[in-house]
Design a protein around this motif. Structure first.
Motif, short mmCIF file in Angstrom:
data_model
loop_
_atom_site.label_atom_id
_atom_site.label_comp_id
_atom_site.label_asym_id
_atom_site.label_seq_id
_atom_site.Cartn_x
_atom_site.Cartn_y
_atom_site.Cartn_z
N LYS A 1 -33.06 -3.93 23.22
CA LYS A 1 -32.59 -3.79 24.59
C LYS A 1 -31.30 -4.57 24.84
CE LYS A 1 -37.15 -2.99 26.64
NZ LYS A 1 -38.14 -3.45 27.66
N LEU A 2 -30.94 -5.46 23.92
CA LEU A 2 -29.75 -6.29 24.11
C LEU A 2 -28.49 -5.47 23.87
CD1 LEU A 2 -30.88 -9.56 22.29
CD2 LEU A 2 -31.26 -8.85 24.66
N GLY A 3 -27.55 -5.57 24.78
CA GLY A 3 -26.32 -4.82 24.67
C GLY A 3 -26.44 -3.40 25.15
N MET A 4 -27.61 -3.03 25.67
CA MET A 4 -27.83 -1.67 26.17
C MET A 4 -28.01 -1.70 27.67
SD MET A 4 -31.11 0.83 25.74
CE MET A 4 -31.89 -0.06 27.08
N GLY A 5 -27.17 -0.99 28.39
CA GLY A 5 -27.31 -0.91 29.83
C GLY A 5 -28.04 0.34 30.24
N ALA A 6 -29.08 0.21 31.07
CA ALA A 6 -29.78 1.36 31.62
C ALA A 6 -29.04 1.85 32.87
CB ALA A 6 -31.23 0.99 31.93
N CYS B 1 -35.32 -2.49 31.25
CA CYS B 1 -35.07 -1.50 30.20
C CYS B 1 -33.85 -1.85 29.35
CB CYS B 1 -34.87 -0.12 30.83
SG CYS B 1 -36.28 0.43 31.81
N GLY B 2 -32.97 -2.68 29.87
CA GLY B 2 -31.78 -3.03 29.10
C GLY B 2 -31.05 -4.22 29.70
#
Length: 274
Positions: free
Chosen positions: A214-219, A177-178
């Motif tokens: 999704k890059l740079g996004m932490g789930a 997801c991230g």
């Protein structure tokens, strides 16, 4: 309320409806749909995020809380982009490999591009992927079973985990997801993240194909660190500075539609560590 304020409110209401329907939006797509600049859309998303209506991510926004959109809805979203990622990821697969195909709409695209006549063994916990491959006489298909999680669209329960423990794939093609440069790969649902971690641990190598937002996004839940045994397949428009940071970590990175090295099959089974 001024006329301009009314237009802004109306546009944001429509953006929120799109978020509720798809779970995520892209600034570029919204700018084209509303015939406004991307800066205008980014201001909208910042305002909506400040009101708790969404979460800002690179290139767009997610519905607040990082909610996972059911796989049945995701398979029709951004099909052309996921098809390009799927083709590039499938080109990294060497003949005779045993691969685990994790849940994910991009991984469904990978399944559609698996090389013909390569003598592959494919393991999956995802019914829609199994259905896609069930007519392929040129590969061996093994389905991991159990209760199907409606959001993930795959079996991730204790029955699925017990079956996975007996398998040793050459390559795990992971759905995530991230991803962040420091936190690695992550997922929205705790049990799904647990299953994914075990799939990575069981496999000699891991590959993840990710759309740019999704890059740079932490789930919420950690899946895997960014280590040299990880291959990443990214879109050709991925932020160049972000990609440079990843390359400094000695990751194997391919850009879909741009990187010719993706056809070189860099990791055949004989190259895998014991």
């Amino acid at each position: 309320m001024s006329k301009i304020d009314h237009f802004v409110s109306e546009r944001q209401t429509l953006i929120f409806a799109e978020l509720q329907s798809k779970g995520r939006v892209l600034a570029q797509d919204l700018a084209q749909a509303f015939d406004v600049s991307e800066d205008t859309i980014r201001r909208d998303l910042r305002d909506m995020a400040a009101r708790g209506l969404c979460e800002r991510v690179y290139g767009g926004a997610l519905i607040s809380g990082g909610k996972t959109v059911p796989l049945s809805h995701r398979v029709t979203d951004m099909q052309d982009r996921k098809d390009a990622l799927g083709q590039a990821a499938a080109a990294c697969i060497a003949p005779k490999m045993t691969i685990f195909l994790d849940a994910g709409s991009t991984n469904l695209a990978v399944a559609r591009h698996l090389p013909k006549g390569a003598g592959l063994t494919v393991i999956t916990n995802t019914p829609v992927i199994a259905a896609e491959l069930s007519g392929r006489a040129d590969l061996e298909l093994i389905v991991v079973g159990g209760r199907i999680d409606p959001a993930v669209g795959a079996a991730i329960d204790t029955m699925a985990i017990s079956q996975l423990e007996d398998m040793r794939p050459d390559l795990c093609i992971l759905g995530v997801c991230g991803m962040t440069a420091d936190g690695g790969l992550s997922a929205d649902i705790y049990q799904d993240a647990t299953f994914k971690r075990l799939a990575c641990k069981a496999s000699a190598r891991t590959l993840a194909a990710l759309t740019t937002e999704k890059l740079g996004m932490g789930a919420a839940f950690h899946v895997a660190a960014l280590t040299p045994d990880l291959t990443l397949v990214l879109e050709s428009d991925a932020d160049e500075a972000f990609v440079r940071d990843l390359r400094r970590q000695n990751l194997d990175i391919h850009l879909a539609g741009r990187d010719a090295r993706a056809s070189s099959h860099p990791h055949s089974p004989k190259d895998q560590p014991a």
